[in-house]
Write a protein that holds these residues in place. Structure first.
Motif, short mmCIF file in Angstrom:
data_model
loop_
_atom_site.label_atom_id
_atom_site.label_comp_id
_atom_site.label_asym_id
_atom_site.label_seq_id
_atom_site.Cartn_x
_atom_site.Cartn_y
_atom_site.Cartn_z
N SER A 1 0.85 -1.18 0.00
CA SER A 1 0.00 0.00 0.00
C SER A 1 0.89 1.24 0.00
O SER A 1 2.11 1.15 -0.09
N THR A 2 0.27 2.41 0.09
CA THR A 2 1.01 3.66 0.07
C THR A 2 0.96 4.33 1.44
O THR A 2 0.04 4.07 2.23
N PRO A 3 1.94 5.19 1.76
CA PRO A 3 1.89 5.90 3.05
C PRO A 3 0.60 6.69 3.25
O PRO A 3 0.07 6.77 4.35
N LEU A 4 0.08 7.29 2.16
CA LEU A 4 -1.15 8.06 2.28
C LEU A 4 -2.32 7.16 2.62
O LEU A 4 -3.16 7.48 3.47
N ASN A 5 -2.38 6.00 1.97
CA ASN A 5 -3.46 5.06 2.28
C ASN A 5 -3.41 4.60 3.73
O ASN A 5 -4.43 4.59 4.43
N VAL A 6 -2.24 4.19 4.19
CA VAL A 6 -2.17 3.62 5.54
C VAL A 6 -2.44 4.68 6.60
O VAL A 6 -3.04 4.37 7.64
N THR A 7 -2.05 5.92 6.36
CA THR A 7 -2.32 6.95 7.36
C THR A 7 -3.78 7.36 7.35
O THR A 7 -4.34 7.71 8.40
N LEU A 8 -4.42 7.33 6.19
CA LEU A 8 -5.86 7.60 6.15
C LEU A 8 -6.64 6.49 6.85
O LEU A 8 -7.60 6.74 7.59
N ILE A 9 -6.23 5.26 6.64
CA ILE A 9 -6.88 4.15 7.32
C ILE A 9 -6.65 4.25 8.83
O ILE A 9 -7.56 4.00 9.63
N ALA A 10 -5.45 4.66 9.22
CA ALA A 10 -5.16 4.85 10.63
C ALA A 10 -6.04 5.92 11.25
O ALA A 10 -6.37 5.87 12.44
N ALA A 11 -6.44 6.90 10.45
CA ALA A 11 -7.31 7.98 10.96
C ALA A 11 -8.71 7.49 11.27
O ALA A 11 -9.51 8.23 11.84
N SER A 12 -9.02 6.25 10.90
CA SER A 12 -10.34 5.69 11.21
C SER A 12 -10.38 5.06 12.59
O SER A 12 -11.35 4.39 12.94
N SER A 13 -9.34 5.25 13.38
CA SER A 13 -9.25 4.59 14.68
C SER A 13 -10.47 4.78 15.58
O SER A 13 -10.77 3.89 16.38
N PRO A 14 -11.23 5.93 15.51
CA PRO A 14 -12.42 6.03 16.36
C PRO A 14 -13.41 4.88 16.17
O PRO A 14 -14.07 4.46 17.13
N VAL A 15 -13.52 4.38 14.95
CA VAL A 15 -14.44 3.26 14.69
C VAL A 15 -14.04 2.05 15.54
O VAL A 15 -14.87 1.44 16.23
N TRP A 16 -12.78 1.71 15.50
CA TRP A 16 -12.31 0.51 16.17
C TRP A 16 -12.20 0.73 17.68
O TRP A 16 -12.35 -0.22 18.45
N MET A 17 -11.96 1.98 18.09
CA MET A 17 -11.98 2.29 19.51
C MET A 17 -13.37 2.00 20.10
O MET A 17 -13.50 1.39 21.17
N LEU A 18 -14.42 2.43 19.39
CA LEU A 18 -15.78 2.19 19.85
C LEU A 18 -16.10 0.71 19.86
O LEU A 18 -16.74 0.19 20.79
N LEU A 19 -15.66 0.00 18.82
CA LEU A 19 -15.95 -1.44 18.72
C LEU A 19 -15.30 -2.21 19.87
O LEU A 19 -15.95 -3.03 20.54
N VAL A 20 -14.01 -1.96 20.09
CA VAL A 20 -13.30 -2.67 21.16
C VAL A 20 -13.89 -2.30 22.52
O VAL A 20 -14.07 -3.16 23.39
#
Length: 307
Positions: free
Chosen positions: A94-113
């Motif tokens: 993948s690309t650095p931009l992709n992985v950092t954008l995906i990392a910015a979705s952390s609120p979703v997984w924070m709520l799930l966990v």
């Protein structure tokens, strides 16, 4: 505006996303020169050596560590041992931009966990923010194409980064909800450096084990060049030590809700760095995804209205 958000603290909070973006770009640049798990292990060994002169006193009371070894073993596995290793593996495809954008979705997984493992019921605003953030992630993974999304054609690196974020969410909840032997008067009198050093001791052990498993399975060998040495020094000092310290100082001053907005600068910096250094310019869907993720953070961070 938060009165604690002075220009100095704003600068301090800008450092972590800048350094984290550089971490993703460096990981991408090292593809073919250093195996990803070896890069992760060497990074943390060097960071550990640099932190040791500051925090070595924590080792004078080993019983405080050994009595909590299960907790620290899990913290080290999820944080130091897994997250960055998976990120370095992710940027192989993948690309650095992709992985950092995906990392910015952390609120979703924070709520799930939080909901599944800690019984924390999310509010309506948090759920709305999570939906917006998840939409941004889907936009990145689909490359802005509905046809791609329907066919579920995922780049392996994107999936690895999603796994990394899920594990990071577990790590974050473990920090927020520590066991009883780490609360109140039972908590050791450690500063940020001592606490990070103990985590790194366990995490580096996990990272070394993973690198040892990787060694006979990979065809990539380390090519020691000035660029590789400079990259190793950067990831050991910048994203590992400076970013952790700056983030802790910023969060303790203005709180996590305000600090989160700065964390979402990471994909912006990653996009600029990728275009300048790697020749990977951002696409239209990267900007749209960032807008969705940022909107999700804003919505979920809004305080509820008072009656």
């Amino acid at each position: 505006m938060n009165p604690s958000l002075t220009p100095r603290i704003a600068f301090v909070l800008t450092l972590p996303p800048l350094l984290w973006a550089g971490n993703a770009v460096v990981g991408r640049a090292m593809v073919g020169s250093v195996p990803p798990l070896a890069l992760n292990a060497m990074r943390w060994w060097l960071a550990l050596a640099l932190l040791l002169p500051i925090a070595w006193r924590v080792l004078r009371a080993p019983q405080e560590i050994t009595s909590r070894w299960k907790h620290f073993a899990m913290l080290g596995l999820l944080g130091v041992g897994s997250y960055n290793a998976l990120q370095y593996m992710a940027v192989q495809t993948s690309t650095p931009l992709n992985v950092t954008l995906i990392a910015a979705s952390s609120p979703v997984w924070m709520l799930l966990v939080g909901r599944v493992f800690y019984g924390e019921r999310p509010s309506a605003r948090q759920l709305a923010g999570a939906v917006l953030s998840l939409a941004g992630v889907l936009l990145v993974i689909s490359r802005g194409s509905l046809d791609t999304l329907r066919q579920v054609q995922l780049v392996p690196g994107d999936l690895l980064m999603l796994l990394a974020i899920l594990l990071w969410a577990g790590y974050s909840w473990m920090l927020a909800r520590p066991p009883t032997h780490f609360r109140g008067e039972a908590r050791p009198a450690w500063g940020w450096a001592e606490f990070l050093l103990v985590q790194m001791l366990f995490g580096t052990a996990w990272a070394t084990l993973a690198a040892g498993i990787e060694a006979p399975l990979t065809a990539t060998t380390i090519h020691w060049t000035p660029a590789v040495i400079a990259a190793l020094v950067y990831v050991a000092i910048g994203p590992s030590l400076i970013a952790y310290r700056a983030w802790g100082l910023g969060v303790s001053t203005v709180g996590p809700a305000v600090a989160t907005f700065f964390a979402n600068l990471t994909p912006v910096f990653a996009g600029v760095m990728s275009a300048a250094l790697l020749g990977e310019p951002p696409r239209w869907y990267h900007g749209a995804a960032f807008a969705l993720i940022a909107a999700g953070i804003v919505v979920s961070s809004l305080a509820p209205r008072r009656a």
